[in-house]
Design an enzyme around this catalytic site. Structure first.
Site, mmCIF file in Angstrom:
data_model
loop_
_atom_site.group_PDB
_atom_site.id
_atom_site.type_symbol
_atom_site.label_atom_id
_atom_site.label_comp_id
_atom_site.label_asym_id
_atom_site.label_seq_id
_atom_site.Cartn_x
_atom_site.Cartn_y
_atom_site.Cartn_z
ATOM 1 N N CYS A 145 -5.849 -23.418 19.608
ATOM 2 C CA CYS A 145 -6.877 -23.736 20.595
ATOM 3 C C CYS A 145 -6.890 -25.217 20.953
ATOM 4 O O CYS A 145 -7.339 -25.591 22.036
ATOM 5 C CB CYS A 145 -8.243 -23.281 20.108
ATOM 6 S SG CYS A 145 -8.339 -21.510 19.871
ATOM 7 N N CYS A 200 -8.634 -24.916 16.019
ATOM 8 C CA CYS A 200 -7.409 -24.542 15.316
ATOM 9 C C CYS A 200 -6.203 -25.119 16.069
ATOM 10 O O CYS A 200 -6.336 -25.563 17.208
ATOM 11 C CB CYS A 200 -7.323 -23.018 15.181
ATOM 12 S SG CYS A 200 -6.650 -22.186 16.618
ATOM 13 N N CYS A 231 -12.799 -23.625 19.714
ATOM 14 C CA CYS A 231 -12.295 -23.684 18.345
ATOM 15 C C CYS A 231 -11.343 -24.877 18.198
ATOM 16 O O CYS A 231 -10.790 -25.365 19.181
ATOM 17 C CB CYS A 231 -11.608 -22.353 18.085
ATOM 18 S SG CYS A 231 -10.455 -22.332 16.751
ATOM 19 N N ASP A 257 0.869 -1.172 0.000
ATOM 20 C CA ASP A 257 0.000 0.000 0.000
ATOM 21 C C ASP A 257 0.909 1.225 0.000
ATOM 22 O O ASP A 257 2.138 1.116 0.142
ATOM 23 C CB ASP A 257 -0.948 -0.043 1.209
ATOM 24 C CG ASP A 257 -2.182 0.831 0.989
ATOM 25 O OD1 ASP A 257 -2.219 1.584 -0.004
ATOM 26 O OD2 ASP A 257 -3.104 0.776 1.826
ATOM 27 N N ASP A 289 -3.731 7.180 -3.618
ATOM 28 C CA ASP A 289 -5.082 7.679 -3.889
ATOM 29 C C ASP A 289 -5.520 8.626 -2.770
ATOM 30 O O ASP A 289 -4.853 8.732 -1.744
ATOM 31 C CB ASP A 289 -6.045 6.494 -4.023
ATOM 32 C CG ASP A 289 -5.946 5.505 -2.872
ATOM 33 O OD1 ASP A 289 -4.808 5.223 -2.428
ATOM 34 O OD2 ASP A 289 -6.979 5.014 -2.400
HETATM 35 N N1 GUN Z 1 -6.355 1.062 3.206
HETATM 36 C C1 GUN Z 1 -7.621 1.129 3.669
HETATM 37 N N2 GUN Z 1 -8.372 1.930 2.890
HETATM 38 C C2 GUN Z 1 -7.569 2.382 1.920
HETATM 39 C C3 GUN Z 1 -7.788 3.237 0.780
HETATM 40 O O1 GUN Z 1 -8.870 3.760 0.542
HETATM 41 N N3 GUN Z 1 -6.696 3.448 -0.031
HETATM 42 C C4 GUN Z 1 -5.476 2.876 0.210
HETATM 43 N N4 GUN Z 1 -4.474 3.115 -0.631
HETATM 44 N N5 GUN Z 1 -5.263 2.080 1.273
HETATM 45 C C5 GUN Z 1 -6.311 1.834 2.098
HETATM 46 ZN ZN ZN Z 2 -8.522 -21.242 17.618
#
Ligand code: GUN
Ligand code: ZN
Length: 650
Positions: free
Chosen positions: A279, A276, A274, A89, A124
């Site tokens: 757990c 897993c 659970c 990101d 963005d």
């Molecule tokens: N992570 C959570 N929401 C967003 C988003 O709208 N844009 C970006 N780039 N990362 C995010």
């Molecule tokens: Zn678990």
């Protein structure tokens, strides 16, 4: 970057996404890795929980001297010690949290490329739900502007272009359309974290639908910041392919355990229910007493395990055609999610969802509650009953719901009626709505399980459908001899053969449209029936094998002779999938039609519909079964589009 569709249900899909560091199966969950503090390593995630791809943050890496140097030196894969696909990101979320960040849109693209990520994200502009439309539009336009320049610098890297536009469907749709014109590899739906944090699922559904309507159907879609399994089934059913989860670690840090329907604090648990690996190998008291760091790691592992189980359940549900059941079951576990399903009952949304809904499924429709009747396949069934089918006669005899198949249960009564008078229609007043007797073995009429007592909304819905179908007709509710006496004795009644012919005509009308029965079944008809089940198997006309009937769902598969008839008598482009001329030799060689060869076709074709394959001059090449809609065939560059059943050879 290649993306290929492998299976589908609802508007959801199972896909393969091919990246430079390996192929992943979608729907998929990408755990968020904080490069500063790796609680569970990506390698462990892969080994223990079948995690195939992870996501980390390039902004955080670029702002930390040590991390930046290591990433530039040994790549993001070296930094995270993971050789599978890595997405990053861009810092947008940090900008949303802290108000602003010190980063240029192109700078972060170049950095992501330099550190060798598989899919990078543009910077963005995060659109929040409380923005005015003008503010949201400004942010959306800036996002598009940045997307346009960023794609020019992507190079070999895959690039993600998030859809913004706050809670305004028009803006989401416009943004999605604009971004789809660009050279993108993934479309995240952004700006939805505040909606999910506040359980505003109705708005979330509207945002996803508006975005999906504008997006290129051939590209994967990511729901940014969706980490809780509660909403996975619905998001997948609406067409989301990827999720990222920081929830697994965030909750773990607060001693909260994720379960499929919600979270629970460790202190409120007396037992671990659970199964897993965590757990099952720790007693709850051991977990409660363990050191904070150790406990966080263990709970994070439990959370990852549970989240991945949900993803796998969804993929399995798609494989058998049970995704809507899963969506409705989940909704019954959370009132806000339950409310959100009402959006899917709106005509506009039903029309959209119907386009992607397979025409038949491996498994029957199971009723789960009042939302079941809104399912796209039932919407389609009623649309076709009203627009394609239409009852032929002025008198309708109505039987109550009974054991399926209805025509076997009511065999004596039906024979008595038709011997007396062939010019009546028979309907079953079923929990699914009115069922014309000759459609009673066809999907979904036969392949559905509704309980004896259904909810008031469904009863009301069914009444409306019934009234519409029988409008202006004389309706007689079956009352034994009394009903027979009310029927005028006609000279010529119906025989068993007549009834079988009626059945094939009715099924053709429901499956292919009005008057297609006259085209397909012109000439001297003969039927092959199963000795054991008495079901119709094959239909011949003038000795040509026109169609076969699938025993499992009572629908026709088109044989070449049937395709020749449709091709000759139904104008272009109905039923056609048009392939480019250089693909013709492959089809003549018996190969499937691949999406990259498709030039166009009939937009009325639905997934798994029978179709005819033609070249660019509308010369018939063969018949087959669509795996994609024509819009998808055009959008996808990889994978199969039509499974060819029979072809014309030279
Ligand atoms: N992570 C959570 N929401 C967003 C988003 O709208 N844009 C970006 N780039 N990362 C995010
Ligand atoms: Zn678990």
């Amino acid at each position: 970057m290649k993306f290929e569709l492998k299976d589908r249900d609802a508007s959801g899909r199972i896909g393969k996404l091919y990246t430079p560091h390996g192929t992943i199966t979608t729907p998929s969950l990408l755990p968020v890795i904080n490069p500063n503090k790796i609680a569970v390593s990506p390698k462990e995630m892969k080994k223990q929980f079948d995690i195939e791809m992870v996501i980390t943050n390039s902004y955080i890496i670029s702002k930390h001297k040590g991390l930046k140097e290591k990433a530039l030196d040994s790549g993001v894969h070296g930094l995270l010690d993971f050789n599978g696909p890595i997405m990053t990101d861009s810092g947008t979320f940090q900008s949303y949290i802290y108000g602003s960040i010190n980063m240029e849109p192109l700078e972060i693209i170049k950095f992501q490329k330099e550190i060798g990520v598989d899919i990078g994200t543009i910077l963005d502009v995060f659109g929040t739900p409380n923005q005015t439309k003008t503010e949201a539009e400004q942010g959306m336009k800036e996002t598009i502007k940045r997307a346009k320049i960023s794609v020019l610098y992507k190079g070999e890297m895959g690039i993600a272009l998030p859809v913004q536009g706050s809670i305004y469907p028009e803006l989401r749709f416009a943004c999605a359309q604009q971004l789809s014109k660009l050279d993108a590899d993934l479309f995240p739906i952004g700006g939805v974290v505040p909606l999910m944090e506040n359980q505003r699922y109705t708005d979330l559904v509207k945002v996803i639908l508006a975005s999906k309507k504008g997006l290129d159907p051939g590209k994967p879609v990511h729901l940014f910041g969706a980490g809780h399994p509660l909403i996975f089934p619905l998001a997948v059913a609406l067409g989301c392919d990827l999720f990222d989860s920081s929830a697994y670690i965030k909750y773990a840090q607060e001693d909260r355990l994720i379960f499929s329907n919600g979270t629970q604090h460790l202190k409120d648990l007396e037992e671990l229910s659970c199964c897993c690996p965590i757990c099952s190998s720790y007693h709850i008291n051991e977990l409660k007493k363990s050191e904070k760091i150790q406990r966080t790691k263990l709970i994070a592992e439990h959370n990852l395990y549970i989240s991945m189980v949900e993803i796998k359940k969804i993929r399995n549900a798609i494989r058998v055609g049970k995704l809507w059941e899963l969506v409705e079951q989940k909704a019954s576990e959370n009132p806000q999610l339950y409310n959100a399903l009402s959006v899917l009952g709106k005509k506009e949304e039903q029309e959209y969802l119907e386009k992607h809904e397979p025409v038949y499924k491996k498994k029957a429709i199971f009723y789960t509650g009042p939302h079941t009747i809104n399912r796209p396949q039932l919407y389609r069934m009623n649309q076709r009953l009203q627009q394609w089918y239409q009852l032929a006669h002025d008198t309708i005899i109505v039987f109550p719901e009974s054991t399926k198949p209805y025509h076997v249960t009511y065999e004596q009564e039906i024979t008595a009626i038709y011997r007396r008078n062939p010019n009546v229609d028979i309907l079953i007043n079923s929990s699914l709505g009115p069922v014309p007797i000759f459609l009673d073995e066809m999907y979904p009429f036969a392949q559905s399980e509704f309980p004896e007592f259904i909810d008031q909304a469904t009863i009301k819905h069914n009444k409306q459908v019934f009234n519409h179908l029988t409008k202006g007709k004389k309706v007689l509710y079956w009352d034994g001899k009394k009903t027979l006496e009310l029927l005028k004795q006609e000279k010529k009644g119906m025989t068993q053969l007549d009834m079988d012919i009626k059945r094939i005509q009715n099924v053709a009308t429901m499956q292919f449209g009005r008057n297609t029965d006259k085209i397909l079944f012109k000439g001297k008809k003969s039927l092959v029936k199963s000795k054991k089940t008495r079901k119709i198997r094959n239909v011949y006309c003038d000795d040509d094998h026109i169609v076969s009937m699938r025993a499992s769902d009572g629908m026709f598969t088109l044989k070449l002779a049937g395709g020749i008839r449709l091709h000759a008598h139904v104008p272009f482009p109905r039923f056609r999938v048009v392939v480019q001329n250089d693909a013709v030799p492959f089809i003549k060689d018996g190969k499937s039609v691949f999406a990259k060869f498709v030039k166009g076709g009939d937009i009325q074709l639905r997934p798994y519909d029978e179709c005819i394959i033609v070249d660019q001059q509308d010369q018939l090449l063969g018949v087959g079964r669509c795996l994609l809609t024509v819009d998808e065939m055009i959008a996808f560059s990889f994978g199969q589009a039509v499974k060819v059943r029979e072809h014309i050879s030279d």
